[in-house]
Motif scaffolding. Sequence first.
Motif, short mmCIF file in Angstrom:
data_model
loop_
_atom_site.label_atom_id
_atom_site.label_comp_id
_atom_site.label_asym_id
_atom_site.label_seq_id
_atom_site.Cartn_x
_atom_site.Cartn_y
_atom_site.Cartn_z
N GLU A 137 0.84 -1.21 0.00
CA GLU A 137 0.00 0.00 0.00
C GLU A 137 0.87 1.25 0.00
OE1 GLU A 137 -3.39 0.64 -0.35
OE2 GLU A 137 -3.23 -1.41 -1.06
N GLU A 197 -2.76 10.07 4.89
CA GLU A 197 -4.14 9.60 4.79
C GLU A 197 -4.21 8.09 5.02
OE1 GLU A 197 -7.66 9.28 1.46
OE2 GLU A 197 -6.14 10.84 1.21
N PHE A 198 -3.27 7.37 4.44
CA PHE A 198 -3.23 5.92 4.64
C PHE A 198 -3.06 5.58 6.12
CE2 PHE A 198 -0.86 1.88 4.88
CZ PHE A 198 -1.85 1.05 4.38
N ASN A 201 -3.86 7.44 8.71
CA ASN A 201 -5.07 7.81 9.46
C ASN A 201 -6.18 6.78 9.31
OD1 ASN A 201 -3.93 10.16 10.55
ND2 ASN A 201 -4.49 11.37 8.77
N LYS A 202 -6.20 6.05 8.19
CA LYS A 202 -7.23 5.03 7.95
C LYS A 202 -6.77 3.62 8.35
CE LYS A 202 -9.43 7.47 4.15
NZ LYS A 202 -9.64 7.49 2.69
N ASN A 203 -5.46 3.42 8.48
CA ASN A 203 -4.90 2.07 8.71
C ASN A 203 -3.83 2.09 9.81
OD1 ASN A 203 -6.06 0.48 6.24
ND2 ASN A 203 -5.33 2.42 5.43
N ARG A 204 -4.16 2.68 10.93
CA ARG A 204 -3.19 2.87 12.01
C ARG A 204 -2.55 1.56 12.46
NH1 ARG A 204 -1.86 3.88 17.18
NH2 ARG A 204 -1.46 6.00 17.83
N ASP A 258 -1.90 15.98 7.93
CA ASP A 258 -2.85 16.21 6.85
C ASP A 258 -2.10 16.83 5.68
OD1 ASP A 258 -2.36 18.83 7.71
OD2 ASP A 258 -4.34 19.08 8.59
#
Length: 197
Positions: free
Chosen positions: A64, A92-93, A95-98, A178
């Motif tokens: 990813e 962003e990755f 924040n979504k896939n900690r 961000d």
Amino acid sequence: MAAELVTREAILKVALRQFADQGYAATSVQDIVDAAKVTKPTLYYYFKNKAALYQALVDRANEERQRVIEEGIKRGRSLEEKLVEIMAGLFEFLNKNRELVRLAFAAAFAAPKEFPAEVDCRTKSRCNFELIHSLMKEELARGAFDPAFDSRELAFGFYGSMNLYLMARLTMPDCKLDRKTAVRIVQLFLRGASKTK
């Protein structure tokens, strides 16, 4: 086929949570099958063993990251835009896939004996570094950087900064990552913090 994919993904999701919460050594295959509500033979149908399951998660995290880096390079027109796209995409990755990112970092920094020998936590990560290195080499050749620096130094500078911010977010949840932060980091990397005279 669709049901198999759903089952494999369910096992990966549960395993990620188990490994992230307990670590590799403390997580048993029984923990995973119980939480996933599958049998051991079902897990072994998809994954040879616990190490292969862990490897699949580490690979996913690195693949990813590779996808995000490659997309950032394609999306940006200038070097600055490419670097911002890469960094903002990785933020962003994260924040979504900690949990997935945390697992990949844990694997990368683990002592060699913390995992079975067949778990490779470094090869795909190295490929991601080489993507950044290739970009820096290309931009250095085009004259985007001071020739006093070599492409490897530049790649380490950017890649290292990027990873430090990702790790900071993992350890300090109030560290905001961000697009605006990505722009500032890239500006700092490209221009430095010194005042021009």
